[in-house]
Scaffold this motif. Structure first.
Motif, short mmCIF file in Angstrom:
data_model
loop_
_atom_site.label_atom_id
_atom_site.label_comp_id
_atom_site.label_asym_id
_atom_site.label_seq_id
_atom_site.Cartn_x
_atom_site.Cartn_y
_atom_site.Cartn_z
N ALA A 181 0.83 -1.20 0.00
CA ALA A 181 0.00 0.00 0.00
C ALA A 181 0.87 1.26 0.00
O ALA A 181 0.58 2.23 -0.73
CB ALA A 181 -0.93 0.00 1.21
N LEU A 182 1.93 1.25 0.79
CA LEU A 182 2.82 2.41 0.85
C LEU A 182 3.56 2.63 -0.47
O LEU A 182 3.75 3.77 -0.91
CB LEU A 182 3.83 2.23 2.00
CG LEU A 182 3.26 2.36 3.41
CD1 LEU A 182 4.31 1.97 4.45
CD2 LEU A 182 2.76 3.78 3.67
N ILE A 183 3.96 1.53 -1.11
CA ILE A 183 4.64 1.64 -2.39
C ILE A 183 3.73 2.31 -3.42
O ILE A 183 4.14 3.24 -4.13
CB ILE A 183 5.08 0.25 -2.91
CG1 ILE A 183 6.27 -0.26 -2.09
CG2 ILE A 183 5.46 0.30 -4.39
CD1 ILE A 183 6.67 -1.69 -2.41
N VAL B 12 12.19 13.40 -4.79
CA VAL B 12 11.97 13.09 -3.37
C VAL B 12 11.13 11.83 -3.22
O VAL B 12 11.49 10.91 -2.48
CB VAL B 12 11.28 14.27 -2.65
CG1 VAL B 12 10.77 13.84 -1.27
CG2 VAL B 12 12.25 15.44 -2.51
N TYR B 13 10.02 11.76 -3.95
CA TYR B 13 9.13 10.61 -3.80
C TYR B 13 9.75 9.32 -4.36
O TYR B 13 9.61 8.25 -3.78
CB TYR B 13 7.79 10.88 -4.48
CG TYR B 13 6.89 11.78 -3.67
CD1 TYR B 13 6.35 11.34 -2.45
CD2 TYR B 13 6.58 13.07 -4.09
CE1 TYR B 13 5.53 12.16 -1.69
CE2 TYR B 13 5.76 13.89 -3.33
CZ TYR B 13 5.24 13.43 -2.14
OH TYR B 13 4.42 14.24 -1.37
N VAL B 14 10.45 9.44 -5.49
CA VAL B 14 11.10 8.26 -6.07
C VAL B 14 12.17 7.73 -5.11
O VAL B 14 12.31 6.51 -4.91
CB VAL B 14 11.72 8.59 -7.44
CG1 VAL B 14 12.61 7.44 -7.92
CG2 VAL B 14 10.62 8.86 -8.46
N THR B 15 12.93 8.63 -4.48
CA THR B 15 13.95 8.23 -3.51
C THR B 15 13.33 7.53 -2.31
O THR B 15 13.92 6.60 -1.73
CB THR B 15 14.77 9.44 -3.05
OG1 THR B 15 15.33 10.10 -4.20
CG2 THR B 15 15.89 9.03 -2.12
N CYS B 16 12.13 7.95 -1.94
CA CYS B 16 11.43 7.33 -0.80
C CYS B 16 11.10 5.86 -1.05
O CYS B 16 10.87 5.10 -0.11
CB CYS B 16 10.15 8.09 -0.48
SG CYS B 16 10.42 9.68 0.32
N LEU B 17 11.07 5.46 -2.32
CA LEU B 17 10.77 4.05 -2.65
C LEU B 17 11.96 3.14 -2.41
O LEU B 17 11.81 1.92 -2.31
CB LEU B 17 10.34 3.94 -4.12
CG LEU B 17 8.98 4.54 -4.49
CD1 LEU B 17 8.84 4.59 -6.01
CD2 LEU B 17 7.85 3.75 -3.87
N LEU B 18 13.17 3.72 -2.32
CA LEU B 18 14.40 2.93 -2.28
C LEU B 18 14.46 1.89 -1.17
O LEU B 18 14.88 0.74 -1.41
CB LEU B 18 15.60 3.88 -2.19
CG LEU B 18 16.98 3.27 -2.42
CD1 LEU B 18 17.06 2.60 -3.79
CD2 LEU B 18 18.06 4.34 -2.30
#
Length: 313
Positions: free
Chosen positions: A194-196, A239-245
């Protein structure tokens, strides 16, 4: 017409071609009304959540065929209903935007009254199907429907740049719908999924908003690039793409191979996001980010299914 009053072969052929064109037009209109590509992209996480719930609870799809069909049909109908209602409500701005001018609500091929009742009927029917699964799954479906139709479409889309964040909730619940048909949603796997999806939707939607900047500006829709410009949007995407790492680490139970591939996908997206600060063609870059985002989600969720197939375990 022949001399005996029967249609000539040419007239019969024209009639057949006309019927085929009408049939093709109806199918095209229905695909636009249901936003077919968006619908399919949302059904996949529902199936993935259901599949992984079976895997982690040591059962098989064959033991729950009834629940499987109720889940897939019910969730698809609910999401289709929400998308149809979105088309019904947005007809005024769809008339202004180039990419939506061919929707049947704009062309008049379907009356707005028909579209409204279709959206309501599909939604209600979908919830009825889901009520035969679990209450928890039905609640998540309702959260998604209410967020998309009311909080996003009717309230925030035209007023606040946070509309993207609000709308992302509707997509985030999709794996939870599938999972909670089999087991409680209080498990690390469905929560991470869900978070992804929640985070994924921000750069995905921002890229679309950049591509269709002129449309959104003409329709006065408060998308981030329209209100704050491309530079801010590019920073937000990164920022958001990095949060997926870090998320693949939380899915370590899917195996080392999955972690490696998912991490490479994340790194690739980060690299592409950074390139946005140096590009001379913002539209081309935004299109690349959009394509990457769509393929990212499909590859990631299909990979989750593949690594949990019986042949790999």
């Amino acid at each position: 017409m022949s001399k005996y009053g029967t249609p000539s072969p040419q007239m019969v052929q024209k009639s057949v071609l006309s019927e085929q064109q009408n049939s093709s037009s109806i199918i095209t209109d229905l695909k636009a009304l249901f936003k077919a590509k968006v619908l399919i992209l949302n059904v996949l996480p529902v199936f993935c959540g259901y599949w992984l719930a079976l895997y982690f609870n040591h059962t098989s799809i064959g033991a729950h065929w009834d629940l499987f069909w109720l889940t897939m049909i019910g969730s698809t109908l609910v999401m289709a209903g929400a998308l149809v209602l979105n088309n019904w409500y947005d007809v005024d701005i769809d008339t202004v935007m180039e990419r939506t001018k061919e929707r049947p609500t704009v062309t008049g091929n379907f009356s707005l009254k028909f579209v409204l009742w279709l959206g309501i009927s599909l939604s209600v029917l979908g919830f009825i199907f889901l009520l035969f699964t679990t209450i928890e799954a039905t609640i998540y479906a309702f959260i998604g429907w209410f967020t998309y139709v009311v909080l996003y479409t009717m309230w925030s889309k035209r007023k606040y740049t946070l509309n993207t964040v609000i709308g992302s909730i509707s997509g985030a619940v999709t794996p939870l719908i599938g999972w909670t048909v089999i087991a409680s949603g209080l498990h690390i796997i469905p929560i991470v999924l869900a978070l992804i999806i929640f985070i994924w939707q921000m750069p995905h939607t921002f890229a679309i908003a950049m591509k269709k900047y002129d449309d959104y500006k003409a329709a006065n829709v408060a998308m981030l690039p329209v209100v704050h410009g491309f530079d801010v949007t590019k920073r937000q995407i990164l920022v958001y793409v990095t949060c997926l790492l870090p998320f693949p680490i939380f899915l370590e139970s899917l195996g080392f191979g999955f972690i490696i591939i998912a991490t490479l996908l994340n790194i690739g997206w980060i690299v592409l996001s950074v390139r946005g600060f140096f590009t001379k063609d913002d539209m081309k870059w935004a299109h690349m980010v959009f394509l990457y985002s769509v393929n990212y989600l499909m590859v990631l969720f299909l990979l989750m299914i593949i690594v949990t197939l019986p042949v790999f375990n």
